[in-house]
Scaffold this motif. Structure first.
Motif, mmCIF file in Angstrom:
data_model
loop_
_atom_site.group_PDB
_atom_site.id
_atom_site.type_symbol
_atom_site.label_atom_id
_atom_site.label_comp_id
_atom_site.label_asym_id
_atom_site.label_seq_id
_atom_site.Cartn_x
_atom_site.Cartn_y
_atom_site.Cartn_z
ATOM 1 N N LEU A 51 26.621 0.251 46.046
ATOM 2 C CA LEU A 51 27.390 -0.208 47.204
ATOM 3 C C LEU A 51 28.312 -1.391 46.888
ATOM 4 N N PRO A 280 17.700 0.214 51.042
ATOM 5 C CA PRO A 280 18.182 -0.357 52.301
ATOM 6 C C PRO A 280 19.129 -1.540 52.054
ATOM 7 N N LYS B 10 18.143 30.594 58.990
ATOM 8 C CA LYS B 10 19.112 29.570 59.361
ATOM 9 C C LYS B 10 19.158 28.451 58.313
ATOM 10 N N LEU B 14 22.318 27.294 56.082
ATOM 11 C CA LEU B 14 22.836 25.925 56.060
ATOM 12 C C LEU B 14 22.880 25.380 54.633
ATOM 13 N N ALA B 15 21.908 25.755 53.836
ATOM 14 C CA ALA B 15 21.841 25.280 52.452
ATOM 15 C C ALA B 15 22.638 26.174 51.504
ATOM 16 N N PRO B 51 9.338 1.824 60.012
ATOM 17 C CA PRO B 51 9.553 3.055 59.245
ATOM 18 C C PRO B 51 10.121 2.742 57.857
ATOM 19 N N MET B 52 9.654 3.451 56.876
ATOM 20 C CA MET B 52 10.095 3.219 55.506
ATOM 21 C C MET B 52 11.300 4.098 55.206
ATOM 22 N N ALA B 53 12.377 3.479 54.705
ATOM 23 C CA ALA B 53 13.563 4.269 54.404
ATOM 24 C C ALA B 53 13.606 4.632 52.926
ATOM 25 N N HIS B 54 12.749 3.995 52.135
ATOM 26 C CA HIS B 54 12.772 4.243 50.698
ATOM 27 C C HIS B 54 11.391 3.921 50.122
ATOM 28 N N LEU B 56 10.619 2.659 47.340
ATOM 29 C CA LEU B 56 10.544 1.389 46.609
ATOM 30 C C LEU B 56 10.680 0.229 47.572
ATOM 31 N N ALA B 58 12.265 -2.476 47.730
ATOM 32 C CA ALA B 58 13.361 -3.255 47.144
ATOM 33 C C ALA B 58 14.584 -3.075 48.026
ATOM 34 N N VAL B 59 15.589 -3.917 47.842
ATOM 35 C CA VAL B 59 16.803 -3.784 48.645
ATOM 36 C C VAL B 59 17.998 -3.522 47.738
ATOM 37 N N ALA B 60 19.083 -3.057 48.360
ATOM 38 C CA ALA B 60 20.263 -2.652 47.606
ATOM 39 C C ALA B 60 20.866 -3.820 46.841
ATOM 40 N N LEU B 62 24.274 -5.175 45.328
ATOM 41 C CA LEU B 62 25.664 -4.859 45.612
ATOM 42 C C LEU B 62 26.548 -5.064 44.385
ATOM 43 N N ARG B 63 27.679 -4.396 44.432
ATOM 44 C CA ARG B 63 28.614 -4.384 43.308
ATOM 45 C C ARG B 63 29.847 -5.188 43.715
ATOM 46 N N PRO B 64 30.396 -6.030 42.837
ATOM 47 C CA PRO B 64 31.649 -6.713 43.197
ATOM 48 C C PRO B 64 32.779 -5.700 43.338
ATOM 49 N N ASP B 65 33.741 -5.988 44.190
ATOM 50 C CA ASP B 65 34.828 -5.045 44.457
ATOM 51 C C ASP B 65 35.860 -5.085 43.330
#
Lengths: 480, 95
Positions: A51, A280, B10, B14-15, B51-54, B56, B58-60, B62-65
């Motif tokens: 991201l 996340p 169906k 869809l797949a 609720p768990m979204a992942h 791990l 850990a959190v994302a 980020l990448r410099p633009d």
């Protein structure tokens, strides 16, 4: 029985980052096809999205500007569908936990009243590529340069009640994202586009009617026309005993109509699920604080300041703050001319705006700089030229004469206002002597002829006599 | 919950997966047992748990633009069955 129109808009604003939302490929517009589509954008096996921090910063900026909450934790999801310009077979978007939720935008209607429109949410997502259907016999050409370009999808509440309100909302958003410098707002290039959800219901009904979604509207005019067409279609349909079906419709600008796109039952079965490739997104409080500190003066605040600081009317202040560039131009004119703000506002909104419009130019492309306009306005204020002559000077500046320098033009064309009482008196005497008949009629009670004398004196002075002095002297001599 | 034949058809559509007639009952059974497993999970009381979204914790990052990718079109298009004027060509898709 009358009908109420209910409109909600989904606006896609392309974020003005240098690189894509999940890859290091460039986002510059107009590059040769597929030269800015890297392995991540192409969805090649084994690649992973990472991201772009700047996209997050821009989304947060927007959230703060509309008084929304910027979620400390949000999640990216896959939206699954098949189309050749979507190489992965899914679009990375946000679904259950968007980065921005629950803000508001204040719009102003034509009659001057204001209305608050709710913004349900704004989420980050990637754009798809472009399909070119025309040029290849039996084939569609795919350009993936746009694939992976960051978008902020801004979803409104169904708070708008007419096409006019929808346009006012869209224009306000358009101005805001440019103020914030998060989107260039270029609608021709697709940087700012809109889908409209439209439904109708009987006045007083508690439930919303079934809505149709009109896709990909890329100009303010089209949005207005498409909504108006769709509203009429739905009303006619219901009044003749039919039922509106929930569907996606496409606006055809040439025929000025909307038509059904696809009603395949699985069209909206996107099977969202959290993208396992992305962790996340956490927005820390100090990051948010930093973004807040960087926020520019927002349009509503600027408008208020223009009213109090410059004593402008609400209308003038609204027009002048519609874009940041126009507001900056106006302020430069006021500051460098040191003249009355209202006089400056009149020139910026009047003659300058008219010529810009006529030549289809933006304020940033104006051939007359703010400094040059300021100099000319100073010459009106110090009585060197009259307001009327100023129009000629302005046109010469626009044409680039004397490098746009008002003094040079006034000098070269001999446009200096005559304020010497003796000289004006001489002209007045000439005019009175040359028109004995009119003088007699005037003195006999035809008051309206006064204007004729003023006109004659201005004419012989080639517009250069000071109008106030001409009036005074004529009055004195004719009524004597 | 058990899936019906139409559900499987169906999902396959869809797949964009083509199933032969003979395969459909087997898939219907297999997918149904996944649903049974999910129902088991659903019976656990998760009140008050975020609720768990992942998987791990850990959190994302980020990448410099910054633009870090160069044009490799020639390279990539060697994989494509058909290209013209720099574009990938696919059988005509009409809206």
């Amino acid at each position: 029985m009358s009908w109420e129109v209910v409109i909600g808009l989904e606006v896609h604003a392309q974020l003005a980052t240098r690189s894509k939302i999940f890859s290091g490929a460039a986002t510059a517009y107009g590059a040769a096809p597929n030269t800015q589509a890297c392995s991540v954008d192409l969805g090649l096996p084994g690649v992973l999205p990472v991201l772009n921090q700047e996209a997050v910063r821009m989304a947060a900026k927007f959230g703060l500007a509309i008084g929304a909450s910027v979620s400390p934790r949000s999640v990216f999801a896959r939206k699954n569908y098949f189309y050749p310009d979507l190489p992965k077979g899914y679009q990375i978007s946000q679904y259950e936990l968007p980065v921005v939720s629950e803000g508001t935008l204040l719009i102003e209607l034509e009659d001057g009243t204001e209305k608050v429109i709710g913004v349900t949410r704004a989420h980050l997502e990637e754009d798809a590529g472009k399909s070119l259907h025309e040029d290849f016999q039996g084939y569609t050409g795919i350009d993936l340069n746009r694939a992976g370009t960051p978008l902020l999808e801004i979803v409104s509440e169904p708070d708008m009640r007419s096409a006019k309100e929808a346009i006012a909302y869209m224009k306000k958003l358009h101005s805001l994202v440019q103020y914030l410098e998060i989107c260039d707002g270029n609608m021709q290039e697709g940087s700012f586009r809109c889908d409209a959800n439209v439904s109708v219901r009987r006045v007083g009904a508690a439930e919303y009617g079934t809505r149709a979604e009109i896709k990909n509207l890329n100009s303010f005019r089209f949005v207005e026309r498409a909504i108006n067409f769709e509203v009429e279609r739905q009303i006619e349909l219901i009044e003749s005993g039919g039922k509106v079906v929930q569907e996606t419709r496409l606006y055809d600008a040439e025929k000025n109509e909307t038509r059904s796109m696809r009603t395949k039952e699985e069209a909206n079965d996107y099977r969202y699920f959290p993208d396992p490739d992305l962790l996340p997104l956490v927005v820390e409080a100090d990051f948010l604080q930093q973004v807040k500190a960087e926020l520019p003066e927002l349009p509503d605040d600027k408008r208020q300041r223009f009213m109090t600081q410059y004593g402008l009317s609400k209308y003038d202040a609204s027009v002048l703050t519609a874009s940041r560039e126009l507001a900056d131009y106006f302020e430069e004119v006021v500051q460098s001319s040191e003249c009355e703000a209202k006089l400056c506002a009149n020139w910026v909104m009047g003659d300058l705006a008219a010529l810009l419009n006529k030549n289809d130019l933006e304020i940033t492309e104006s051939p007359v700089t703010a400094a040059h306009l300021a100099k000319m306005i100073r010459r009106i204020a110090d009585n060197t030229i009259s307001g009327k002559i100023a129009k000629d000077v302005f046109e010469a500046m626009w044409a680039g004469e004397h490098d746009g320098d008002a003094d040079g033009i006034i000098e070269a064309k001999g446009l200096k206002q005559v304020t010497d009482t003796g000289a004006i008196e001489k002209l007045v005497d000439e005019v009175i002597a040359a028109n004995p008949g009119q003088v007699e009629a005037y003195r006999g009670g035809k008051d309206k002829l006064f204007g004729f004398f003023v006109g004659q004196v201005m004419k012989v002075s080639k517009g250069k006599a000071n109008p106030a002095q001409v009036n005074d002297l004529l009055k004195k001599k004719l009524d004597a | 919950m058990s899936l019906q034949r139409e559900d499987v058809e169906k999902i396959a559509h869809l797949a964009r997966i083509e199933l032969s007639e003979a395969d459909i009952p087997r898939y219907t059974d297999n997918l149904s047992s996944i649903f049974e497993f999910i129902e088991q999970l659903n019976s656990v009381d998760t009140k008050g748990i975020v609720p768990m979204a992942h998987p791990l914790d850990a959190v994302a990052r980020l990448r410099p633009d910054m633009v870090s990718e160069t044009d490799q079109r020639v390279h990539f298009q060697q994989n494509a069955p058909l290209v013209e004027a720099g574009l990938y060509l696919v059988p005509k898709v009409i809206e």
